[in-house]
Design a protein around this motif. Structure first.
Motif, short mmCIF file in Angstrom:
data_model
loop_
_atom_site.label_atom_id
_atom_site.label_comp_id
_atom_site.label_asym_id
_atom_site.label_seq_id
_atom_site.Cartn_x
_atom_site.Cartn_y
_atom_site.Cartn_z
N ALA A 188 0.83 -1.21 0.00
CA ALA A 188 0.00 0.00 0.00
C ALA A 188 0.86 1.26 0.00
N VAL A 189 1.96 1.25 0.75
CA VAL A 189 2.85 2.42 0.78
C VAL A 189 3.56 2.58 -0.57
N PHE A 190 3.89 1.46 -1.21
CA PHE A 190 4.44 1.54 -2.57
C PHE A 190 3.47 2.29 -3.48
N TYR A 191 2.20 1.91 -3.47
CA TYR A 191 1.22 2.58 -4.33
C TYR A 191 1.02 4.03 -3.93
N LEU A 192 1.09 4.31 -2.64
CA LEU A 192 0.96 5.68 -2.17
C LEU A 192 2.06 6.56 -2.77
N LEU A 193 3.30 6.11 -2.64
CA LEU A 193 4.41 6.91 -3.16
C LEU A 193 4.40 6.96 -4.68
N TRP A 194 3.98 5.89 -5.32
CA TRP A 194 3.92 5.88 -6.78
C TRP A 194 2.90 6.89 -7.30
N THR A 195 1.71 6.95 -6.68
CA THR A 195 0.70 7.91 -7.14
C THR A 195 1.16 9.34 -6.89
N ARG A 196 1.88 9.56 -5.81
CA ARG A 196 2.40 10.90 -5.55
C ARG A 196 3.41 11.31 -6.62
N LYS A 197 4.31 10.38 -6.94
CA LYS A 197 5.34 10.67 -7.93
C LYS A 197 4.70 10.95 -9.29
N GLU A 198 3.74 10.13 -9.67
CA GLU A 198 3.05 10.32 -10.95
C GLU A 198 2.30 11.65 -10.99
N SER A 199 1.57 11.96 -9.93
CA SER A 199 0.78 13.19 -9.93
C SER A 199 1.70 14.41 -9.99
N LEU A 200 2.82 14.37 -9.30
CA LEU A 200 3.75 15.49 -9.31
C LEU A 200 4.37 15.69 -10.69
N THR B 178 10.84 22.30 -5.83
CA THR B 178 11.63 22.16 -7.05
C THR B 178 12.94 22.91 -6.91
N GLU B 179 13.84 22.69 -7.87
CA GLU B 179 15.13 23.39 -7.85
C GLU B 179 14.94 24.90 -7.95
N ALA B 180 13.84 25.32 -8.58
CA ALA B 180 13.55 26.75 -8.70
C ALA B 180 12.92 27.34 -7.45
N GLY B 181 12.64 26.48 -6.46
CA GLY B 181 12.05 26.95 -5.21
C GLY B 181 10.54 26.91 -5.16
N ASP B 182 9.90 26.38 -6.19
CA ASP B 182 8.43 26.27 -6.18
C ASP B 182 8.00 25.11 -5.29
N GLU B 183 6.96 25.35 -4.51
CA GLU B 183 6.46 24.32 -3.60
C GLU B 183 5.17 23.71 -4.16
N TRP B 184 5.14 22.39 -4.16
CA TRP B 184 3.97 21.64 -4.60
C TRP B 184 3.44 20.80 -3.45
N LEU B 185 2.14 20.88 -3.21
CA LEU B 185 1.51 20.09 -2.17
C LEU B 185 1.10 18.74 -2.73
N LEU B 186 1.39 17.68 -1.98
CA LEU B 186 1.03 16.33 -2.39
C LEU B 186 -0.08 15.82 -1.48
N ASN B 187 -1.28 15.77 -2.02
CA ASN B 187 -2.46 15.34 -1.26
C ASN B 187 -2.79 13.91 -1.64
N SER B 188 -2.90 13.03 -0.66
CA SER B 188 -3.18 11.62 -0.94
C SER B 188 -4.36 11.16 -0.11
N PHE B 189 -5.19 10.31 -0.74
CA PHE B 189 -6.42 9.85 -0.10
C PHE B 189 -6.69 8.40 -0.46
N VAL B 190 -7.48 7.77 0.37
CA VAL B 190 -7.97 6.42 0.07
C VAL B 190 -9.32 6.55 -0.61
N MET B 191 -9.47 5.83 -1.73
CA MET B 191 -10.76 5.75 -2.39
C MET B 191 -11.29 4.34 -2.21
N GLU B 192 -12.56 4.17 -2.35
CA GLU B 192 -13.18 2.86 -2.08
C GLU B 192 -12.57 1.76 -2.94
#
Length: 236
Positions: free
Chosen positions: A164-176, A200-214
């Protein structure tokens, strides 16, 4: 910045799309569409070249997935802009990131699909979304060293539910990667998504929101820091 694990995640409360006013301010709307029940609704919302592309898919599930993805984003874009669905012309930018050639007003979107679901996010700025259905038989260990850095690998292996943590990190990486328009990098280990904010290297901040869906689905949404309320809608 805290490291998020699957037990920390909440389940999304989806609102019926029938209650939506289709007004976007500073936030993001995420719409969930069930391919199995909704695909026929979009049967008249593809342009001729898209129909030809759809018909090249060999199995019904792939055809319905394409129909629902393309038809739903066109139908919903029309709702946001007050235009007709078939007025929109599909285009892909760098790394195949989709956008409308003629949006009418500034409307950003991103699409993901897995299993029986298509999810689409809409907003006034760039964002990225990914969804994955957890497959218990997936041999995730075989790709860890190619896709994750050492902290991510340790988080996966040390977790009570490593798959489950593998899929969590994978979806975050893909979405980013989809949000910043980078596509799939040659070295995914350089993009660590173990924290809930990525800089990012340019200093931009991206929020990574993760949720469980049914039904064992994980959903991640990457958006710029300062983005307003995220709302979740069910097509029904």
């Amino acid at each position: 910045m805290s490291i998020i694990s699957v037990p920390d995640l909440t389940t999304i409360e989806w609102q019926p799309l029938a209650d939506h006013t289709f007004t976007l301010l500073d936030g993001i709307d995420v719409v969930r569409v069930n391919i199995d029940t909704a695909s026929s609704f979009f049967s008249e919302m593809l342009l001729p070249d898209e129909v030809q592309k759809m018909e090249r898919f060999r199995n019904l599930q792939s055809r319905n997935q394409f129909l629902t993805s393309r038809g739903a984003v066109r139908y919903l874009s029309a709702k946001y802009t007050g235009r007709e669905p078939l007025e929109f012309s599909w285009n892909e930018g760098p790394n195949k990131k989709p956008h409308w050639q003629n949006p009418g007003n500034e409307l950003y979107f991103n699409i993901a699909h897995s299993g029986s679901y298509v999810v689409i996010c809409f907003g006034r700025t760039e964002m990225g979304i990914d969804i994955e259905r957890i497959q218990n038989e997936f041999a995730y260990e075989e790709i860890l060293n190619r896709c994750f850095d050492i902290d991510e690998i340790n988080a996966i292996r040390d977790a009570p539910e490593p798959l489950a943590v593998f899929y969590l990190l994978w979806t975050r990486k893909e979405s980013l990667l989809k949000a910043v328009g980078m596509g799939i990098l040659d070295d995914l280990t350089k993009v660590s998504c173990i924290n809930d904010v990525y800089t990012t290297e340019a200093g931009d901040e991206w929020l990574l929101n993760s949720f469980v869906m049914e039904d064992n689905y994980l959903l991640s949404l990457a958006c710029k820091a300062g983005t307003g309320l995220i709302r979740y809608w069910d097509f029904g």
